[in-house]
Design a protein around this motif. Structure first.
Motif, PDB file in Angstrom:
ATOM      1  N   VAL A  80      99.597  30.004 -51.920  1.00  0.00           N
ATOM      2  CA  VAL A  80      99.954  31.407 -51.663  1.00  0.00           C
ATOM      3  C   VAL A  80      99.551  32.291 -52.837  1.00  0.00           C
ATOM      4  O   VAL A  80      98.989  33.382 -52.657  1.00  0.00           O
ATOM      5  CB  VAL A  80     101.466  31.546 -51.380  1.00  0.00           C
ATOM      6  CG1 VAL A  80     101.853  33.014 -51.257  1.00  0.00           C
ATOM      7  CG2 VAL A  80     101.840  30.802 -50.107  1.00  0.00           C
ATOM      8  N   SER A  99      95.843  33.013 -52.950  1.00  0.00           N
ATOM      9  CA  SER A  99      95.478  34.055 -51.987  1.00  0.00           C
ATOM     10  C   SER A  99      95.841  35.434 -52.512  1.00  0.00           C
ATOM     11  O   SER A  99      95.079  36.395 -52.349  1.00  0.00           O
ATOM     12  CB  SER A  99      96.186  33.803 -50.648  1.00  0.00           C
ATOM     13  OG  SER A  99      95.790  32.585 -50.079  1.00  0.00           O
ATOM     14  N   TRP A 100      97.003  35.527 -53.149  1.00  0.00           N
ATOM     15  CA  TRP A 100      97.438  36.812 -53.704  1.00  0.00           C
ATOM     16  C   TRP A 100      96.504  37.287 -54.805  1.00  0.00           C
ATOM     17  O   TRP A 100      96.068  38.444 -54.820  1.00  0.00           O
ATOM     18  CB  TRP A 100      98.866  36.685 -54.242  1.00  0.00           C
ATOM     19  CG  TRP A 100      99.303  37.844 -55.089  1.00  0.00           C
ATOM     20  CD1 TRP A 100      99.438  39.143 -54.690  1.00  0.00           C
ATOM     21  CD2 TRP A 100      99.646  37.808 -56.477  1.00  0.00           C
ATOM     22  NE1 TRP A 100      99.862  39.925 -55.744  1.00  0.00           N
ATOM     23  CE2 TRP A 100      99.990  39.132 -56.847  1.00  0.00           C
ATOM     24  CE3 TRP A 100      99.706  36.797 -57.432  1.00  0.00           C
ATOM     25  CZ2 TRP A 100     100.381  39.454 -58.135  1.00  0.00           C
ATOM     26  CZ3 TRP A 100     100.109  37.127 -58.714  1.00  0.00           C
ATOM     27  CH2 TRP A 100     100.438  38.427 -59.056  1.00  0.00           C
ATOM     28  N   LEU A 157     100.461  39.966 -48.132  1.00  0.00           N
ATOM     29  CA  LEU A 157      99.043  39.641 -48.071  1.00  0.00           C
ATOM     30  C   LEU A 157      98.476  39.984 -46.703  1.00  0.00           C
ATOM     31  O   LEU A 157      99.083  39.675 -45.673  1.00  0.00           O
ATOM     32  CB  LEU A 157      98.816  38.158 -48.356  1.00  0.00           C
ATOM     33  CG  LEU A 157      99.166  37.705 -49.780  1.00  0.00           C
ATOM     34  CD1 LEU A 157      99.012  36.209 -49.900  1.00  0.00           C
ATOM     35  CD2 LEU A 157      98.310  38.421 -50.797  1.00  0.00           C
ATOM     36  N   ARG A 178     103.170  35.858 -47.508  1.00  0.00           N
ATOM     37  CA  ARG A 178     101.921  35.509 -46.856  1.00  0.00           C
ATOM     38  C   ARG A 178     102.207  35.264 -45.376  1.00  0.00           C
ATOM     39  O   ARG A 178     102.895  34.311 -45.013  1.00  0.00           O
ATOM     40  CB  ARG A 178     101.321  34.262 -47.477  1.00  0.00           C
ATOM     41  CG  ARG A 178      99.867  34.006 -47.032  1.00  0.00           C
ATOM     42  CD  ARG A 178      99.696  32.663 -46.377  1.00  0.00           C
ATOM     43  NE  ARG A 178     100.569  32.521 -45.221  1.00  0.00           N
ATOM     44  CZ  ARG A 178     100.731  31.390 -44.552  1.00  0.00           C
ATOM     45  NH1 ARG A 178     100.121  30.317 -44.938  1.00  0.00           N
ATOM     46  NH2 ARG A 178     101.530  31.320 -43.504  1.00  0.00           N
TER      47      ARG A 178
END
Length: 335
Positions: free
Chosen positions: A189, A192-193, A333, A149
């Protein structure tokens, strides 16, 4: 429990190994600790992360890399810098075959051969989950080998700064504080992924947004011990049995009952990593009539008995569970 909560409920660090490394170029660390999951982020300077299999990737300050074990990887100032220090199991650091763990200590959770105020030195923060049961096989099986990220693309920037501020402190309860910061950073993280388009997230996770399959997945995840049938699940969501079977298979990649069986065994596998959990208890929690029934299914699908699974998990040598494997490539990302 929604599927995101069920998946991300895994990270629970227990005395995770956290370290701030101050390193003056040229430097190269070969990580061979066989840890199930590690986090690497730069505070100062750039670094290359080189997976055992895959393309080297440059990390800038604030970038967060999550590395899925147990394969080794290298972190270095340059891809061509020869390996100088090897980090082995138990976080023992060797240089030329000599243990330098203590020699290179620079204070509380700080290590390296650089100087604190030297702007030419790189500063690397690393956090390592040292036991697989701290993560959960359901989550590990979904992850790419390397997930990055970039800085400035997520709310977890604050957590990186907090980790940097707390890692060198030696206050009462500091180990617990650092464990929770590490957990929050990893979850941030991963969230978000999972939310990113074309991220390679598992099909069953993406299917949770479907108005029919999503509620069915939540029923299965929330209560795997219930003796679900396709007919009952279809009734719960107001569609026909055949319609649910077709839609579920198309979106998830396998029929509902096959998915449920795999999910039950995945939950049981996580439960059995806890030393106090008996096979009989795990069987009741995931819907098997007794320990023998669970053992037979476990052996048939995973190739090992629950007892052997527990032993392999303790040594960190367990193969990935079938049906929950994720992408093997590096995932970066987008901003």
């Amino acid at each position: 429990m929604d599927t995101l909560t069920g998946l991300l409920d895994g990270p629970k660090a227990r005395g995770a190994f956290l370290l701030r490394s101050i390193l003056t170029p040229p430097w190269s660390l070969r990580i061979e600790d066989r840890a199930p999951l590690s986090v690497v982020t730069m505070v100062r300077g750039d670094a290359w992360i080189l997976p055992e299999r895959g393309t080297p990737l440059l990390l800038h300050p604030g970038d967060v890399a999550i590395v899925r074990g147990p394969e080794p990887y290298t972190v270095a100032d340059d891809p061509d810098t020869p390996v100088d220090v090897i980090v082995g199991p138990g976080q023992v650091c060797t240089k030329g075959g000599v243990d330098v763990s203590e020699v290179m200590s620079l204070g509380v959770r700080t290590w390296g051969q650089g100087r604190e105020g030297d702007r030419a030195s790189s500063v690397v923060l690393s956090g390592t989950y040292q036991a697989e049961h701290e993560i959960g096989q359901r989550l590990l099986g979904c992850l790419p080998a390397l997930l990055v990220r970039p800085a400035g693309t997520g709310a977890d920037d604050t957590l990186v700064h907090l980790l940097a501020a707390e890692i060198g402190r030696n206050e009462p309860g500091q180990e617990l504080v650092l464990d929770r910061i590490l957990d929050l950073l990893v979850v941030s993280v991963l969230r978000s992924w999972l939310a990113a388009p074309d991220s390679g997230a598992p099909a069953w996770y993406r299917a949770q947004h479907d108005q029919v399959v999503g509620p069915v997945l939540r029923l299965m995840h929330d209560d795997p011990a219930t003796a679900w049938t396709v007919a009952e699940l279809a009734q719960r969501v107001g569609v026909s049995r055949a319609g649910l079977a077709r839609r579920f298979t198309a979106l998830v990649g396998e029929p509902p009952m096959a998915y449920l069986a795999g999910w039950r065994l995945a939950v049981a596998a996580d439960l059995l990593r806890e030393p106090e959990c008996t096979v009989a208890f795990a069987a009741r929690k995931v819907g098997y009539s007794n320990a023998f029934a669970l053992s037979a299914a476990f052996k048939r699908v995973r190739g090992v008995s629950p007892q052997e699974h527990r032993r392999l998990a303790a040594t960190g040598s367990q193969p990935q569970a079938a049906g929950f494997s994720g992408p093997a490539e590096t995932v970066i990302l987008a901003g």
